[in-house]
Motif scaffolding. Structure first.
Motif, PDB file in Angstrom:
ATOM      1  N   LYS A 143      51.987  45.487  39.192  1.00 25.25           N
ATOM      2  CA  LYS A 143      51.927  44.040  38.980  1.00 25.25           C
ATOM      3  C   LYS A 143      50.527  43.686  38.480  1.00 25.25           C
ATOM      4  N   HIS A 144      50.389  42.525  37.878  1.00 24.73           N
ATOM      5  CA  HIS A 144      49.062  42.059  37.487  1.00 24.73           C
ATOM      6  C   HIS A 144      48.958  40.559  37.730  1.00 24.73           C
ATOM      7  N   CYS A 145      47.742  40.092  37.876  1.00 28.25           N
ATOM      8  CA  CYS A 145      47.488  38.664  38.102  1.00 28.25           C
ATOM      9  C   CYS A 145      46.071  38.341  37.646  1.00 28.25           C
ATOM     10  N   VAL A 146      45.825  37.071  37.422  1.00 26.21           N
ATOM     11  CA  VAL A 146      44.491  36.583  37.072  1.00 26.21           C
ATOM     12  C   VAL A 146      44.051  35.629  38.174  1.00 26.21           C
ATOM     13  N   PRO A 147      43.064  36.023  38.997  1.00 23.44           N
ATOM     14  CA  PRO A 147      42.575  35.112  40.037  1.00 23.44           C
ATOM     15  C   PRO A 147      41.921  33.878  39.416  1.00 23.44           C
TER      16      PRO A 147
END
Length: 514
Positions: A399-403
């Motif tokens: 998974k990936h995300c941008v804080p």
């Protein structure tokens, strides 16, 4: 001289196991083996005060104290190693034994920041010294320029500018009237810029997936210096123009979305082209994915120029040319929660970063710490002007995300739709049907018929880039069956609630055109 751990090379000065005079006293410096996997270079030099003559030499040995190559055969003990008489040529002697392509290969492995800056400085000094010549046979590090006439360069200042990242191409990305006539053809300028792109493809983080150790980052690539400052400015201005059009209702209803900011990390502006995509079930009951019976605006001309460059510069494969994109406009504190991109879009896809550098997190399991804050095992910085490629395990297992971003940020994510998911009214753009990658060749005489007669890039490093991309291109279709299991398992984790991904087009906008 310094330590260069990026290429696993350790440099040490002074004769090994010798006495060095410092302030009228002797200091004994014994030779020691380098750490496992490292190479130690002992180098020294001397100059005569009387006649100005100078000489130097060096010894190159691995962690077993064995000489690596050249005129230094055999293996010495720690007490014996390094007692060179100074007559050898050290590293320079080793370079003389190597072919041109071997030298390029050695240089292409990279340097620490200090050594890279020093090398660039020396290259510019050499180019400046040759600036008054009327032709160039070898230009920027690793780039051979055609023997074409160049103007009087006035102490090399124009050439120094031409040799850096600020070269502008006449491809519509640098703004009108900003291209400086520096004496190089468009072909030469493009090859110079192409040679300056940084490419990192060795991301590694191992996790146990289905009981097996798996590199969940396999397939990720970071390409830096793809768009320079002037080009970034042009693209950002275009995005703000599109935002103003959306606010005025001059874009289709599902193209522009500006939800209200009801809490930290929520409410980033989105503009999508090519297709309408739902992150979650929308007000009409459409499930997450491409909404085939909705229309949005087509890709803007400037975005198509970006796609052309990324394909030409071997960043995106010609077998997976994007035909849609989504623009995210972040205010400080905005974020994107953990997810895996929907498989209505093919792999690879990419995201381009502007205005503010931020980090993107990866891992098979990412945790929500607080609104806009997440934690994960891997954090990768995304410099402005860079292109980040997601493919393979990096796109389908991790998974990936941008804080929460530290400041104003714009990202543009380009993706190709699965042919079976195309909107019903979609028509392929002729401009994007036959984009050909930039032609590069290891030898000037091996160019296939119909391509550039005199290819400018001439190094094994560039050849390796092409081979890697050709190998990757061949995997676009082959890898798909291997990802079916991951696709089924991971799509469910992507489906956040409306709070995480509000349906696009949910905000009311007066006067939006259909």
């Amino acid at each position: 001289m310094g330590y260069c751990n990026r290429v696993g090379t350790e440099l040490s000065t002074g004769h090994a196991a010798s006495s060095t005079v410092v302030a009228s006293r002797s200091v004994y410096s014994p030779w020691r083996k380098p750490a496992t996997g490292w190479i130690r270079v002992n180098a020294d030099g001397a100059v005569s005060d009387s006649d100005g003559r100078a000489a130097g030499g060096g010894v190159l040995r691995d962690d077993s104290a064995a000489a690596m190559a050249g005129d230094l055969p055999g293996k010495l003990t720690e007490s014996e190693a390094g007692h060179s008489d100074g007559d050898g040529e050290g590293v320079i002697g080793l370079l003389k034994t190597m072919s041109r392509n071997e030298v390029f290969e050695a240089l292409s492995l990279g340097f620490c920041q200090h050594c890279e800056a020093l090398l660039e400085k020396r290259i510019h000094q050499i180019l400046n010294r040759r600036g008054s010549e009327t032709s160039l046979s070898n230009g920027v590090a690793g780039v051979a320029l055609n023997a074409a006439p160049v103007p009087d360069l006035a102490s090399g200042k124009q050439l120094a500018r031409a040799a850096n990242f600020d070269i502008l191409l006449n491809d519509g990305l640098g703004g009108s009237g900003t291209v400086i006539d520096n004496g190089f053809s468009e072909e030469q300028k493009e090859h110079i810029r192409f040679s300056q792109v940084g490419r990192k493809k060795d991301f590694v983080h191992t996790e146990r997936i289905d009981g097996k150790p798996t590199n969940v980052l396999k397939g990720l690539e970071l390409h830096t210096k793809v768009f320079n400052a002037e080009e970034q400015k042009t693209i950002v201005e275009c995005v703000y123009d599109l935002q103003r059009m959306g606010q005025k209702g001059q874009l289709r209803e599902r193209t522009y979305t500006e939800p209200r900011k009801w809490m930290r990390g929520k409410g980033r502006v989105t503009i999508q082209f090519g297709c309408c995509y739902n992150y979650a079930v929308d007000k009409n009951g459409n499930p997450p994915g491409i909404v085939r019976d909705e229309e949005v605006d087509p890709l803007p001309p400037l975005f198509k120029q970006m796609i052309k460059r990324m394909v030409r510069w071997h960043i995106l494969p010609p077998t997976c040319i994007p035909n849609s994109c989504i623009v995210n406009i972040y205010d400080e504190g905005d974020c994107i929660p953990p997810h895996i991109d929907h498989h209505d879009f093919l792999r690879p896809f990419c995201t381009v970063s502007f205005l503010t550098q931020c980090n993107i997190l990866f891992g098979s399991s990412l945790k929500i710490v607080s609104p806009g804050e997440f934690s994960g095992p891997v954090s990768i910085p995304l410099p402005v002007g860079s292109v980040f490629i997601l493919n393979g395990n990096g796109a389908d297992i991790a998974k990936h995300c941008v804080p929460a971003v530290p400041g104003k940020r714009i990202s543009i994510t380009f993706r190709r739709m699965d042919d079976s998911k195309l909107p019903y009214q979609f028509s392929p753009d002729p401009e994007l049907l036959r984009i050909k990658p930039l032609v590069v060749s290891p030898t000037a005489n091996s160019t296939p018929q119909g391509h550039h007669q005199k290819p400018i890039v001439n190094s094994s490093f560039v050849k390796a880039i092409v081979q890697q991309n050709q190998h990757r291109n061949g995997q676009v279709i082959k890898d798909k069956p291997d990802r079916e299991t991951a696709k089924t398992a991971k799509n469910d984790s992507f489906l956040g609630g409306n709070d995480d991904f509000p349906p696009l087009g949910k905000a009311n906008k007066a006067g939006s055109r259909r």
